[in-house]
Design a protein around this motif. Structure first.
Motif, PDB file in Angstrom:
ATOM      1  N   THR A   7      10.153  60.611  28.811  1.00 38.50           N
ATOM      2  CA  THR A   7       9.819  59.641  27.759  1.00 38.50           C
ATOM      3  C   THR A   7       8.322  59.359  27.757  1.00 38.50           C
ATOM      4  O   THR A   7       7.688  59.290  26.691  1.00 38.50           O
ATOM      5  N   GLY A   8       7.748  59.209  28.938  1.00 39.93           N
ATOM      6  CA  GLY A   8       6.311  58.967  29.034  1.00 39.93           C
ATOM      7  C   GLY A   8       5.497  60.133  28.497  1.00 39.93           C
ATOM      8  O   GLY A   8       4.515  59.946  27.774  1.00 39.93           O
ATOM      9  N   ILE A   9       5.898  61.353  28.855  1.00 35.38           N
ATOM     10  CA  ILE A   9       5.203  62.548  28.351  1.00 35.38           C
ATOM     11  C   ILE A   9       5.305  62.619  26.835  1.00 35.38           C
ATOM     12  O   ILE A   9       4.321  62.897  26.137  1.00 35.38           O
ATOM     13  N   ASP A  10       6.503  62.357  26.310  1.00 34.54           N
ATOM     14  CA  ASP A  10       6.719  62.399  24.864  1.00 34.54           C
ATOM     15  C   ASP A  10       5.849  61.362  24.157  1.00 34.54           C
ATOM     16  O   ASP A  10       5.235  61.664  23.123  1.00 34.54           O
ATOM     17  N   ASP A  71       5.093  65.690  37.189  1.00 31.87           N
ATOM     18  CA  ASP A  71       3.823  65.081  36.826  1.00 31.87           C
ATOM     19  C   ASP A  71       3.764  63.634  37.307  1.00 31.87           C
ATOM     20  O   ASP A  71       4.738  62.882  37.208  1.00 31.87           O
ATOM     21  N   THR A  72       2.593  63.234  37.806  1.00 32.89           N
ATOM     22  CA  THR A  72       2.385  61.855  38.236  1.00 32.89           C
ATOM     23  C   THR A  72       1.128  61.314  37.571  1.00 32.89           C
ATOM     24  O   THR A  72       0.229  62.072  37.172  1.00 32.89           O
ATOM     25  N   THR A  73       1.067  59.990  37.462  1.00 33.34           N
ATOM     26  CA  THR A  73      -0.113  59.371  36.843  1.00 33.34           C
ATOM     27  C   THR A  73      -1.363  59.648  37.671  1.00 33.34           C
ATOM     28  O   THR A  73      -2.444  59.871  37.115  1.00 33.34           O
ATOM     29  N   PHE A  92      -5.072  54.041  35.200  1.00 33.09           N
ATOM     30  CA  PHE A  92      -3.692  53.744  34.821  1.00 33.09           C
ATOM     31  C   PHE A  92      -3.337  52.333  35.260  1.00 33.09           C
ATOM     32  O   PHE A  92      -3.501  51.971  36.428  1.00 33.09           O
ATOM     33  N   ASP A  93      -2.881  51.519  34.315  1.00 26.91           N
ATOM     34  CA  ASP A  93      -2.423  50.161  34.579  1.00 26.91           C
ATOM     35  C   ASP A  93      -0.901  50.212  34.737  1.00 26.91           C
ATOM     36  O   ASP A  93      -0.178  50.390  33.746  1.00 26.91           O
ATOM     37  N   SER A  94      -0.433  50.071  35.956  1.00 28.69           N
ATOM     38  CA  SER A  94       1.003  50.208  36.213  1.00 28.69           C
ATOM     39  C   SER A  94       1.813  49.068  35.613  1.00 28.69           C
ATOM     40  O   SER A  94       2.989  49.253  35.280  1.00 28.69           O
ATOM     41  N   GLU A  95       1.206  47.893  35.463  1.00 32.19           N
ATOM     42  CA  GLU A  95       1.934  46.770  34.873  1.00 32.19           C
ATOM     43  C   GLU A  95       2.164  46.993  33.380  1.00 32.19           C
ATOM     44  O   GLU A  95       3.238  46.703  32.848  1.00 32.19           O
ATOM     45  N   LEU A  96       1.130  47.483  32.693  1.00 32.88           N
ATOM     46  CA  LEU A  96       1.250  47.745  31.253  1.00 32.88           C
ATOM     47  C   LEU A  96       1.775  49.140  30.972  1.00 32.88           C
ATOM     48  O   LEU A  96       2.113  49.458  29.826  1.00 32.88           O
ATOM     49  N   ASN A  97       1.838  49.979  32.025  1.00 32.25           N
ATOM     50  CA  ASN A  97       2.213  51.388  31.855  1.00 32.25           C
ATOM     51  C   ASN A  97       1.294  52.055  30.825  1.00 32.25           C
ATOM     52  O   ASN A  97       1.737  52.790  29.937  1.00 32.25           O
ATOM     53  N   LEU A  98      -0.025  51.786  30.984  1.00 32.63           N
ATOM     54  CA  LEU A  98      -1.026  52.198  30.007  1.00 32.63           C
ATOM     55  C   LEU A  98      -2.077  53.065  30.670  1.00 32.63           C
ATOM     56  O   LEU A  98      -2.705  52.677  31.665  1.00 32.63           O
ATOM     57  N   LEU A  99      -2.276  54.263  30.121  1.00 32.63           N
ATOM     58  CA  LEU A  99      -3.327  55.183  30.557  1.00 32.63           C
ATOM     59  C   LEU A  99      -4.521  55.025  29.622  1.00 32.63           C
ATOM     60  O   LEU A  99      -4.371  55.112  28.403  1.00 32.63           O
ATOM     61  N   LEU A 144      -3.181  55.148  25.985  1.00 33.82           N
ATOM     62  CA  LEU A 144      -1.888  55.779  25.735  1.00 33.82           C
ATOM     63  C   LEU A 144      -0.800  55.008  26.478  1.00 33.82           C
ATOM     64  O   LEU A 144      -0.791  54.966  27.713  1.00 33.82           O
ATOM     65  N   ASP A 145       0.104  54.385  25.705  1.00 33.35           N
ATOM     66  CA  ASP A 145       1.188  53.594  26.270  1.00 33.35           C
ATOM     67  C   ASP A 145       2.374  54.517  26.558  1.00 33.35           C
ATOM     68  O   ASP A 145       2.923  55.139  25.645  1.00 33.35           O
ATOM     69  N   LEU A 146       2.779  54.602  27.815  1.00 33.67           N
ATOM     70  CA  LEU A 146       3.859  55.512  28.196  1.00 33.67           C
ATOM     71  C   LEU A 146       5.234  54.979  27.826  1.00 33.67           C
ATOM     72  O   LEU A 146       6.216  55.736  27.823  1.00 33.67           O
ATOM     73  N   ASN A 147       5.316  53.681  27.506  1.00 35.91           N
ATOM     74  CA  ASN A 147       6.602  53.089  27.115  1.00 35.91           C
ATOM     75  C   ASN A 147       6.802  53.067  25.612  1.00 35.91           C
ATOM     76  O   ASN A 147       7.900  53.279  25.116  1.00 35.91           O
TER      77      ASN A 147
END
Length: 289
Positions: A7-10, A71-73, A92-99, A144-147
């Motif tokens: 889902t994150g890759i997509d 793949d990892t962040t 990478f912000d793990s709380e926002l899941n934002l790259l 880029l929001d992974l969620n």
């Protein structure tokens, strides 16, 4: 290490494609889509921001995902910071899941462009070309929001395209038609300078930052289009143009008002008027015709 699931890759890949649509739309907007005087091209086509975005960002990221299924962040951030030119400060912000990362593009290109004198009722030989040099200065922060790809964004800090022609060291010699007349250019010079700067407006009031949720994208037979693009961008355009074309003009085999030693001077533009506001004019010395 945080795993990037499918889902994150997509979401990353779809976000990049929609941001690319924004950059492609820039190429075809306003003065960037207007033909440069006497040339068969536009500044938008030559700088080709969409293609620059594809080659320098989308392809390296897609290549990374195709190489490794785990793949990892952290690995992606390392790849972006150390192995991908034009990208830095990837985080990478793990709380926002934002790259997020910074993207800088500054290519200089010189291309041989066909001449087109249709605006001046001049018909150049189809093989007549002249060198056009363009520069692009583009800097942006991409998120880029992974969620949720709707939260992905681009914050464009600078978008400046310039173009120039100066053939002083390589004078133009070519055949052309002036209405029903034939002409031969002998040592013509072309001087063109153009500059277009784009600034972006965030509908949400956050400066230049545009999220994908703010793009009104519609599907049509010709593909995706951003319907509210004109509300998102402003262009500031300046351009000057002057062409001096010494010619021998003929009607059949008869030379009219010129000789090889004293050619007739055709002038296009004046070198000072902004051609994005007022089209350059052709000037013929009437007293010699």
């Amino acid at each position: 290490m945080a795993q990037i699931d499918t889902t994150g890759i997509d979401n990353i890949q779809k976000s990049l494609e929609e941001i690319k649509l924004l950059t492609e739309t820039v190429n075809q907007f306003g003065t960037l889509a207007e033909s440069l005087p006497i040339l068969e091209t536009t500044l938008g086509n030559v700088i080709d921001l969409g293609n620059q975005f594809e080659e320098n960002l989308i392809e390296p990221i897609n290549d990374y995902f195709s190489e490794d299924q785990s793949d990892t962040t952290e690995e992606l951030i390392d790849r972006l910071n150390n192995l991908v030119p034009n990208i830095d400060n990837a985080q990478f912000d793990s709380e926002l899941n934002l790259l997020t990362f910074n993207l800088s593009l500054s290519p200089t290109q010189t291309k041989s462009i066909n001449l087109n004198g249709s605006d001046f009722q001049l018909g150049f030989d189809g093989e007549t070309k002249i060198d056009l040099t363009t520069d692009l200065d583009f800097t942006a922060t991409v998120g880029l929001d992974l969620n949720n790809q709707e939260n992905s964004f681009i914050d464009i800090n600078q978008l400046l395209g310039t173009a120039s022609v100066d053939n002083t060291d390589s004078p133009l010699n070519a055949d052309l038609n002036v209405g029903f007349l034939g002409a031969n250019i002998q040592g013509g010079t072309v001087d063109l300078d153009a500059s277009i700067e784009a600034t972006f407006n965030d509908p949400g009031g956050n400066g230049n930052k545009i999220t994908l949720s703010e793009l009104q994208i519609a599907e049509s037979d010709s593909g995706k289009q951003i319907q509210n693009f004109q509300d998102l961008v402003n262009l500031s355009s300046t351009g000057t143009f002057l062409a001096n074309l010494p010619v021998e003009i003929k009607s059949g085999d008869v030379v009219l008002g010129s000789t090889p030693s004293q050619p007739l001077e055709i002038t296009l533009g004046d070198g000072t008027t902004n051609f994005f506001e007022n089209a350059p004019q052709l000037q013929l010395p009437d007293d010699k015709l």
